[in-house]
Design a protein around this motif. Structure first.
Motif, short mmCIF file in Angstrom:
data_model
loop_
_atom_site.label_atom_id
_atom_site.label_comp_id
_atom_site.label_asym_id
_atom_site.label_seq_id
_atom_site.Cartn_x
_atom_site.Cartn_y
_atom_site.Cartn_z
N LEU A 7 0.83 -1.21 -0.01
CA LEU A 7 -0.16 -0.08 0.15
C LEU A 7 0.71 1.02 0.00
O LEU A 7 0.49 2.16 -0.63
CB LEU A 7 -1.03 -0.14 1.24
CG LEU A 7 -2.10 -1.20 1.10
CD1 LEU A 7 -2.81 -1.14 2.51
CD2 LEU A 7 -3.06 -0.82 -0.03
N HIS A 16 -5.17 1.00 -2.99
CA HIS A 16 -5.61 1.98 -2.05
C HIS A 16 -5.79 1.12 -0.84
O HIS A 16 -5.77 1.68 0.33
CB HIS A 16 -6.91 2.63 -2.57
CG HIS A 16 -6.76 3.32 -3.67
ND1 HIS A 16 -7.66 3.72 -4.63
CD2 HIS A 16 -5.63 3.97 -4.22
CE1 HIS A 16 -7.15 4.63 -5.59
NE2 HIS A 16 -5.98 4.69 -5.34
N ASP A 17 -6.25 -0.16 -0.87
CA ASP A 17 -6.60 -0.79 0.46
C ASP A 17 -6.81 -2.25 0.15
O ASP A 17 -6.84 -2.71 -0.80
CB ASP A 17 -8.05 -0.17 0.84
CG ASP A 17 -8.26 -0.59 2.41
OD1 ASP A 17 -7.64 -0.97 3.18
OD2 ASP A 17 -9.45 -0.34 2.69
N PRO A 60 -9.26 -4.16 2.02
CA PRO A 60 -10.66 -4.10 2.93
C PRO A 60 -10.87 -5.45 3.46
O PRO A 60 -11.66 -5.57 4.28
CB PRO A 60 -11.72 -3.72 2.18
CG PRO A 60 -11.57 -3.85 0.64
CD PRO A 60 -9.84 -3.86 0.75
#
Length: 141
Positions: A19, A69-70, A72
Motif C-alpha cells: 500500500l 488503495h486498500d 478491505p
C-alpha cells in the motif's frame, strides 16, 4: 521483521508495504531462493519466479500499473504446518493506464521460514484486469 516474526504478522506487514508502494522493502521480505508462483497465469505470463532477484524484477513496475488503495478484507488461516498460511483477501485501487477501478479477490498460500517468504502461490484471476494485466505482464517478461 525478525526470524521469530509470525507468518501472519509478516504477511500483514507486507500488505502495508504494498500500500505504501515500497516495493524494495516488500522484496526484502523474501528469501534469496524464494519461489513466487502464479498457477492461473495466462499464456505468455510467468508461471514461476525463482529467487529474490526474479521477484524484484517482476514487481519493480507494479505501482506503475496498479495503484493499490486498500485491502478491505484480509483473512489469514493457519495451517497444520506452522510456517504456512492461507490468505483470503481483496485488494482495491485503480488501474493506472485507464484510471478505472481495480477490485481483485485473491487466495494466497504462503510459506515463511526464518522470517522470510520462501514460497508464495498467488491464485488470482487475471481475466478481471485483462488489458492492464497484459500490459503489466508484458513489461515484466
Amino acid at each position: 521483521m525478525s526470524a521469530s516474526t509470525a507468518p501472519a504478522d509478516l504477511y500483514r506487514h507486507g500488505l502495508r508495504l504494498l500500500l505504501d508502494k515500497d516495493i524494495p522493502a516488500w522484496v526484502d521480505l523474501w528469501d534469496e531462493n524464494g519461489i513466487f508462483e502464479f498457477p492461473f497465469a495466462p499464456e505468455d505470463w510467468p508461471k514461476r519466479l525463482e529467487g529474490k532477484a526474479a521477484v524484484a524484477d517482476y514487481m519493480r513496475g507494479y505501482p506503475d500499473h496498479i495503484d493499490l488503495h486498500d485491502f478491505p478484507y484480509v483473512e489469514i488461516h493457519q495451517t497444520t504446518a506452522p510456517e504456512t498460511i492461507v490468505v483470503e483477501m481483496r485488494g482495491v485501487g485503480r488501474l493506472v493506464d485507464t484510471d478505472s477501478p481495480f477490485d481483485m479477490s485473491y487466495i494466497a498460500v504462503v510459506t515463511i521460514k526464518n522470517g522470510l517468504i520462501t514460497r508464495y502461490r498467488d491464485y488470482w484471476n487475471p481475466l478481471a484486469v485483462q488489458n492492464t494485466a497484459a500490459d503489466f505482464a508484458g513489461s515484466n517478461r
